[in-house]
Each structure stands twice: as C-alpha cells, then as structure tokens.
Enzyme design. Sequence first.
Site, PDB file in Angstrom:
ATOM      1  N   LYS A 126       3.345  18.129  69.479  1.00 40.95           N
ATOM      2  CA  LYS A 126       3.464  19.571  69.276  1.00 40.95           C
ATOM      3  C   LYS A 126       3.244  19.994  67.824  1.00 40.95           C
ATOM      4  O   LYS A 126       2.754  21.077  67.560  1.00 40.95           O
ATOM      5  CB  LYS A 126       4.821  20.071  69.768  1.00 40.95           C
ATOM      6  N   GLU A 148       9.049  31.224  71.290  1.00 34.02           N
ATOM      7  CA  GLU A 148      10.047  31.091  72.331  1.00 34.02           C
ATOM      8  C   GLU A 148      10.074  29.626  72.741  1.00 34.02           C
ATOM      9  O   GLU A 148       9.094  28.901  72.577  1.00 34.02           O
ATOM     10  CB  GLU A 148       9.743  32.045  73.468  1.00 34.02           C
ATOM     11  N   SER A 415       2.409  11.100  74.635  1.00 34.62           N
ATOM     12  CA  SER A 415       2.570  12.396  73.956  1.00 34.62           C
ATOM     13  C   SER A 415       3.808  12.475  73.068  1.00 34.62           C
ATOM     14  O   SER A 415       3.829  13.237  72.107  1.00 34.62           O
ATOM     15  CB  SER A 415       2.581  13.525  74.985  1.00 34.62           C
TER      16      SER A 415
HETATM   17  C1  LIG Z   1       6.116  19.638  75.367  1.00 33.17           C
HETATM   18  C2  LIG Z   1       5.739  18.260  75.717  1.00 33.17           C
HETATM   19  C3  LIG Z   1       4.809  17.973  76.744  1.00 33.17           C
HETATM   20  C4  LIG Z   1       4.212  19.021  77.618  1.00 33.17           C
HETATM   21  O1  LIG Z   1       3.437  19.992  76.983  1.00 33.17           O
HETATM   22  P1  LIG Z   1       1.866  20.000  77.086  1.00 33.17           P
HETATM   23  O2  LIG Z   1       1.497  21.294  76.479  1.00 33.17           O
HETATM   24  O3  LIG Z   1       1.488  19.899  78.535  1.00 33.17           O
HETATM   25  O4  LIG Z   1       1.354  18.851  76.316  1.00 33.17           O
HETATM   26  C5  LIG Z   1       4.461  16.652  76.974  1.00 33.17           C
HETATM   27  N1  LIG Z   1       5.007  15.651  76.256  1.00 33.17           N
HETATM   28  C6  LIG Z   1       5.909  15.885  75.276  1.00 33.17           C
HETATM   29  C7  LIG Z   1       6.465  14.731  74.535  1.00 33.17           C
HETATM   30  C8  LIG Z   1       6.299  17.192  74.976  1.00 33.17           C
HETATM   31  O5  LIG Z   1       7.197  17.411  74.014  1.00 33.17           O
END
Ligand SMILES: *Cc1c(COP(=O)(O)O)cnc(C)c1O
Length: 431
Positions: A126, A148, A415
């Site tokens: 993010k 938000e 992610s």
């Molecule tokens: C917020 C988040 C997601 C989901 O958000 P996307 O916009 O679909 O990427 C996925 N993995 C993690 C670790 C997150 O913090």
Amino acid sequence: MSLKIIILNRVFDLTQQSEVFFIKSAKSKNGGKDMAVKISEQESGYFGEFGGRYVPTELLPVLDQLKEYYLKYKDEPEFQEELAYYHRDYVGRANPLYLASNLTEKLGGAKIYLKREDLNHTGAHKINNCLGQGLLARRMGKKRIIAETGAGQHGVATATACALLGMECIIYMGEIDTIRQHLNVFRMELLGAQVIPVTSGGKVLKDAVDQALQDLIKNRADTFYMLGSAVGPDPYPTIVRDFQSIIGQETKKQIYQQEGRLPDYLIACVGGGSNAIGLFYPFVQEQDVKIIGVEPGGIGNNFGENAAPLTFGNPGIIHGFKCYMLKDANGEIASTHSIAAGLDYPGVGPEHSYLKASARAEYVTVNDQEALAAFCTLSKVEGIIPALESAHAIAHAIKLAPTLKKDQIIVLNLSGRGDKDVQQVAEMLKQ
Ligand SMILES: *Cc1c(COP(=O)(O)O)cnc(C)c1O
C-alpha cells in the site's frame, strides 16, 4: 436520500436507477449521425464498459483537476526521480523476487517465486501508492490529506506518507472499525494523523466513505483524497494502477535476470485489486503469461458469505464507478465476509472487471480455511508469515503448482506480511 449523478450532461438519480449504461458516441465532424468513437482509456476513464465516473456533480471538477495534474506529472523526470528516491531509500525497493525452493520442492511441480512486497516499509504494497499520491498532492499544492479506512491498513500507509511528507492527515473510520482495529488507530495517531470515528449509518467503511466525500466536497480547494485501491471514479483506478506497477516492472526485470524468460503464471489476491493490477499490468500484453486473480471465497457461495464479485457478482455501480459487484436480491450492495479484512469489499477495480470480461485474466476463489492453511504452510516451510490476504494467493499456488511441469514458473505477489494477523490466527486455530 437521493444520490444524483451526471453523465454527458444528463442527470441520473441513483436511488431510482441501480444501473446506468454509458454509451460512448460523438457527432462526426461533418455533422453526420452519431458514430462510435474510440477513446483511449486514459481519456475516457473506461476499461471496456467498466470504470467511469458516477459521482455527484460537485466532484467532477475535483476529478478533472486531479486528472490534469496526474497526466502532467506522471512522466515528468523530476517527479519520477523523486518517487524513485523514496522507493529506494524509504520503502526499501527494489524488494527481492525470491525463489521459494522449499515450497517448490514440497509441492513437486512448477517453480514458485515470491515477489516480496511484505518486505516494504510498513509491511505491504500500500505504501507504493500512498507515496505516489502524496507527492502528486504536493505538486498540486494540497496540504491537507483525507482518507477512509476499514481495517486500518490504508489509514496507516496514508498516515505514514503524510508524516514523511509533512502533510496534515485526517482519517475517517467507522466507529465500529475503530474499536475492532484499535491498534491501527493508535498507529495512525502515533504517526500524527487525526482519526475521526464515523457514527452515522452502520458505523463501518461505507459510512466513512460518505463522510470523507462530504469533507472533500466542502474542502476541495486545499484537500486531497488519498484512495487506497485501484477503485473509485476515474482517474483513481489508473493512478493507483500506475503507482503499483512498480511491482510488475521490477518482477519483469528480475525474472529475466534469474530465469532468462517470462513466467508462465502470475498469481495475486484481489480485494479492490491494487496489488494484483500492479503485478499484472506490465504483463498484460505478454500473451504467453497466464494471469490469475484470487478472490476471497469466505465460508460459502451465498451472498454475505464471501467477497468475490468477479466470481459471484454482476456489473453494477458502486462508489462512483462501474464494475462487477455483489448485490443482494433487492439490488442493494450485499454484505460480505472474508477472513482477510483487506479483501472484504463488495466491488472490484474496473480494470480487473475488464480483464475478466475480455478473458485476458482468470479469477478464482480460495476460501477462509484454505487461506488459513496456506498461512501456516508458508510460515512453516519458508519461514515467511504472510498476510491473510496474500495467503489466498499462496493457497491457489499450492493447488496449481503440482499440476504443472518442473520447468514451469509461477510468480506470486506476496502483498504483505502477517504480523498484523497472528493474533486473529491464534484465536481461530484455538477453535
Ligand atoms: C489491502 C491489502 C490487500 C488488498 O488490497 P488490493 O487493493 O486488492 O491489493 C492485499 N494484501 C494486503 C497485505 C493488504 O494490506
């Protein structure tokens, strides 16, 4: 309550009409009849039939201004250099493309590479987007940032970027979410943000979005709305995708260095879709690379039991844009469930909607139990505790890899890291 929107100078009342179809047409120069015109995605804000702007008229100039500045700065060398500097020295990029050889060996099929977004400062992808939008806001002369947040992860990334760039930061959060996620509230406050608990409506994310939009309309002269995923009205899905595409760009270079070729499969989890589109986008033109997005299958296939709009939803309009979304029998936005708070959203980015409709990408589901098992597997086998969101992608790789040959390659976007989830997992494993 009435929510009016304007498209091509026609006003639609969203409370009367749950779906509005947009026809792209224009008069030909010699005054002939209407003809379809091909408008580039960047001009139109559409991905096939998805995307667009379905917003109150007061927001149109705000979105126009954002788009104007974005197009002006996105390829400017100075802007790119500044972003690259923060990527390297603050976020810790480029993060590795790690060959998970233990997991590969255990599964006995394709090689699995992990793109290590979990190693970024703040522990997920993010921050890539928040830094990009923060630098853009600075160029636009906006000193007040609002956002938000539901689970709090986007709020923390926003507060981090604002602390770094010296900007005022206001985070709207449903009161119920502030209680559920009190540690993230404290993190945001440590980082200097003001967290405003929203007590209207159901006191959750949806209500926080409404309040943030009201703030933006009222304070648009000096305020920038930092959006956390590849969703929302044009130009947000494009902006977020571009700022997250660093993931796929690095991956392409790294896989060439390590394997001398492109991967056979890309896998990523899909909430709003930002980490996934960030990995996928630089590969969309590479027809030999198969693309798989993993949605949260939750605890079942009925409404309210999952958060998988690409699998179980239909095209509709949510939060200012058109995408696949989950609607209940009354046409209202359905309630959703996922073990992973970051995937718990009833809509999905317009570009994913288009990749699905055009069959360029495939979308599958992984349920809560499979994600939980994958969370434990990766921890044990590789010594990497993944975020529960990322564990959905891992669970799918665990199913897919054994069906492939040993010389095939899967790249999976890890992610985020799972520190935030260990307490929740401990409680679930007790039951
Ligand atoms: C917020 C988040 C997601 C989901 O958000 P996307 O916009 O679909 O990427 C996925 N993995 C993690 C670790 C997150 O913090």
